[in-house]
Design a protein around this motif. Structure first.
Motif, PDB file in Angstrom:
ATOM      1  N   PHE A 137       0.831  -1.191   0.000  1.00 25.07           N
ATOM      2  CA  PHE A 137       0.000   0.000   0.000  1.00 25.07           C
ATOM      3  C   PHE A 137       0.873   1.252   0.000  1.00 25.07           C
ATOM      4  O   PHE A 137       1.924   1.298   0.653  1.00 25.07           O
ATOM      5  CB  PHE A 137      -0.920   0.024   1.219  1.00 25.07           C
ATOM      6  N   GLU A 138       0.402   2.260  -0.710  1.00 23.21           N
ATOM      7  CA  GLU A 138       1.132   3.545  -0.714  1.00 23.21           C
ATOM      8  C   GLU A 138       1.250   4.101   0.701  1.00 23.21           C
ATOM      9  O   GLU A 138       2.294   4.648   1.080  1.00 23.21           O
ATOM     10  CB  GLU A 138       0.388   4.545  -1.603  1.00 23.21           C
ATOM     11  N   SER A 139       0.186   3.947   1.493  1.00 26.14           N
ATOM     12  CA  SER A 139       0.213   4.465   2.858  1.00 26.14           C
ATOM     13  C   SER A 139       1.314   3.808   3.680  1.00 26.14           C
ATOM     14  O   SER A 139       1.981   4.463   4.489  1.00 26.14           O
ATOM     15  CB  SER A 139      -1.143   4.244   3.532  1.00 26.14           C
ATOM     16  N   ASP A 140       1.535   2.502   3.489  1.00 26.55           N
ATOM     17  CA  ASP A 140       2.606   1.812   4.212  1.00 26.55           C
ATOM     18  C   ASP A 140       3.972   2.338   3.792  1.00 26.55           C
ATOM     19  O   ASP A 140       4.868   2.545   4.626  1.00 26.55           O
ATOM     20  CB  ASP A 140       2.529   0.308   3.939  1.00 26.55           C
ATOM     21  N   ALA A 141       4.138   2.556   2.498  1.00 27.82           N
ATOM     22  CA  ALA A 141       5.413   3.079   2.006  1.00 27.82           C
ATOM     23  C   ALA A 141       5.707   4.451   2.591  1.00 27.82           C
ATOM     24  O   ALA A 141       6.844   4.753   2.985  1.00 27.82           O
ATOM     25  CB  ALA A 141       5.393   3.151   0.475  1.00 27.82           C
ATOM     26  N   VAL A 142       4.678   5.301   2.684  1.00 23.14           N
ATOM     27  CA  VAL A 142       4.864   6.646   3.233  1.00 23.14           C
ATOM     28  C   VAL A 142       5.214   6.588   4.709  1.00 23.14           C
ATOM     29  O   VAL A 142       6.086   7.327   5.189  1.00 23.14           O
ATOM     30  CB  VAL A 142       3.603   7.500   2.996  1.00 23.14           C
ATOM     31  N   VAL A 143       4.552   5.680   5.455  1.00 23.72           N
ATOM     32  CA  VAL A 143       4.878   5.534   6.880  1.00 23.72           C
ATOM     33  C   VAL A 143       6.330   5.115   7.049  1.00 23.72           C
ATOM     34  O   VAL A 143       7.064   5.649   7.897  1.00 23.72           O
ATOM     35  CB  VAL A 143       3.928   4.514   7.547  1.00 23.72           C
ATOM     36  N   ILE A 144       6.778   4.167   6.268  1.00 20.26           N
ATOM     37  CA  ILE A 144       8.165   3.689   6.365  1.00 20.26           C
ATOM     38  C   ILE A 144       9.138   4.823   6.050  1.00 20.26           C
ATOM     39  O   ILE A 144      10.091   5.077   6.800  1.00 20.26           O
ATOM     40  CB  ILE A 144       8.392   2.495   5.421  1.00 20.26           C
ATOM     41  N   LEU A 145       8.917   5.530   4.950  1.00 25.69           N
ATOM     42  CA  LEU A 145       9.826   6.607   4.550  1.00 25.69           C
ATOM     43  C   LEU A 145       9.822   7.745   5.569  1.00 25.69           C
ATOM     44  O   LEU A 145      10.870   8.303   5.902  1.00 25.69           O
ATOM     45  CB  LEU A 145       9.441   7.130   3.170  1.00 25.69           C
TER      46      LEU A 145
END
Length: 469
Positions: A137-145
């Motif tokens: 999910f894009e949201s997961d990628a943003v949280v990680i970054l």
């Protein structure tokens, strides 16, 4: 001028009724949010959409429990899931409904820490992120970054993993978060590299991209770089907002480009956009450089009308400019406003105020400031001493000049120079009786004696001996 930036992403693809609810797709810089938000630091008009964190009430509540291995690098193809039934009328239902999000957020944060400390290679980064599975999910990628502090491994994760899993139209979001990581470590060259990567991969920069880079250039005192990227914006169809305009007023003013600085400043006032204090300060310095003293005061008055809060450097700059302009009355008013606003004077303040009073020949105010500096044991350099001597020579403050000269000789921080003696000789030759000049073998005394010979029999021997000490 560090700011907080907002990252917005589209909601993930819909899931079946038996799957866990997707995480929110709206994220604040380094911190998830749950409500509708706006670009407070860059635009008061651009609104971000609202993304719900929960579905409508259901009879069957699916709760996802996420297992995170102790070793964040452990190879796992997916995150384990467990579903339990919860009575929606139970007082604990709301609490349990939120738990899946926080559990998942915690696991993503651990992945971010693992990426921060891993060997910065494409293979190692991809290996760590495999735990997310095939559907990212894009949201997961943003949280990680957002949770990372190492921009270099973050860029590897974006280039070689996240962009392979997330639809191309949302790649700009990932690069924008990465830009902010480079800004956090003050690596502007890294930001330029990210921008080039975006263009090479066909990712069009947006307003957040440019505002992040321009704000970084402003923070790092690189006005020419801010101008360079600002002038690229039209070619990508991006229009500046309030935040970018404020940064560019600062950049153009620091580059002494008055035309562009004032054009943007007038637009900001017409649009009623907020202008940053640093931009106001840069405009005051620009007007001061061009000796437009009225322009400095106009900007200062604009600050008060618009509700902008001057900083200490704003007052010191205004005092210095008013000193050059010999505007003692304006300097005094600015100083009193500074004190009333809770700022304490320091060396730059006193130096600027003393210069203003001396050049305007306001000897009482100048001597009062000098006395206050002595009482507070604030250093007076040779430039300020000479301003005092020059003023005393013009207004005839003989006794005060004698005391100041004694202070200067005993200060051990500076000694009289040629201009000091010239001022004293001018003062004595203008106000004392005739006598002979003096011969001496001392280099300083010879220089002064030569000046005295040119004056003639206008200075008494005792006074000359005092001057030569």
């Amino acid at each position: 001028m560090a700011q907080s930036y907002l990252i917005c992403s589209s909601s993930s693809s819909s899931s079946s009724s038996s799957s866990s609810p997707p995480c929110s797709s709206a994220f604040h810089y380094r911190k998830p949010i749950t409500t509708s938000i706006s670009f407070s630091c860059f635009s008061r008009h651009f609104k971000l959409p609202t993304f719900p964190l929960s579905h409508n009430p259901k009879t069957l509540l699916q709760v996802q429990a996420t297992y995170t291995p102790q070793d964040p690098d452990a190879k796992s193809s997916s995150l384990s899931k467990t579903s339990i039934w919860v009575n929606p009328k139970s007082p604990r239902a709301k609490h349990l409904w939120k738990n899946p999000y926080h559990a998942r957020s915690s696991s993503l944060t651990k992945l971010a820490k693992s990426l921060d400390s891993c060997n910065p290679t494409q293979q190692r980064v991809s290996q760590i992120l495999q735990v997310l599975g095939d559907k990212v999910f894009e949201s997961d990628a943003v949280v990680i970054l957002n949770s990372m502090v190492n921009p270099y491994t973050a860029l590897l994760a974006v280039n070689y993993y996240f962009t392979q899993k997330i639809k191309p139209s949302r790649h700009v979001v990932l690069y924008n978060v990465t830009l902010k990581l480079f800004r956090a470590v003050r690596d502007f060259e890294g930001e330029e590299k990210v921008f080039d990567e975006m263009l090479q991969r066909g990712v069009n920069p947006n307003l957040i991209t440019f505002s992040t880079i321009i704000s970084s250039a402003s923070m790092f005192s690189l006005p020419h770089k801010a101008i360079e990227f600002f002038e690229k914006m039209p070619s990508f169809g991006v229009q500046p907002d309030a935040g970018v305009t404020s940064f560019m007023i600062h950049a153009y003013a620091c580059s002494w480009n008055a035309d562009m600085a004032l054009e943007l400043y007038d637009r900001a006032k017409a649009e009623r956009w907020r202008v940053d204090t640093a931009a106001f300060l840069a405009l005051i310095k620009m007007f001061g450089k061009f000796d437009d003293f009225d322009g400095c005061l106009r900007v200062y008055n604009d600050m008060k009308v618009l509700g902008a809060k001057p900083i200490k450097e704003t007052y010191d700059t205004l005092l210095y400019v008013m000193g050059r302009a010999k505007r003692a009355g304006d300097a005094k008013a600015i100083y009193e406003e500074m004190i009333s606003n809770g700022f304490s004077p320091n060396w730059p303040t006193y130096a600027a105020l003393l210069e203003a009073y001396c050049k305007a020949r306001c000897h009482e105010d100048a001597l009062r400031v000098y006395k206050e500096m002595k009482e507070k044991r604030i250093n007076v350099d040779v430039f300020l001493y000479n301003l005092l001597f020059e003023m005393c020579a013009d207004v005839g403050c003989m006794d005060e000049a004698v005391e100041i000269f004694k202070d200067m000789k005993s200060s051990w921080t500076c000694q009289p120079d040629n201009f000091t003696y010239s001022c004293l000789i001018n003062m004595y030759s203008s106000h004392l009786k005739l006598t002979e000049s003096l011969e001496s073998s001392n280099p300083w005394e010879q220089q002064v004696s030569t000046i005295l010979k040119g004056i003639g029999d206008m200075v008494s021997e005792g006074d000359v001996i005092f001057i030569l000490n």
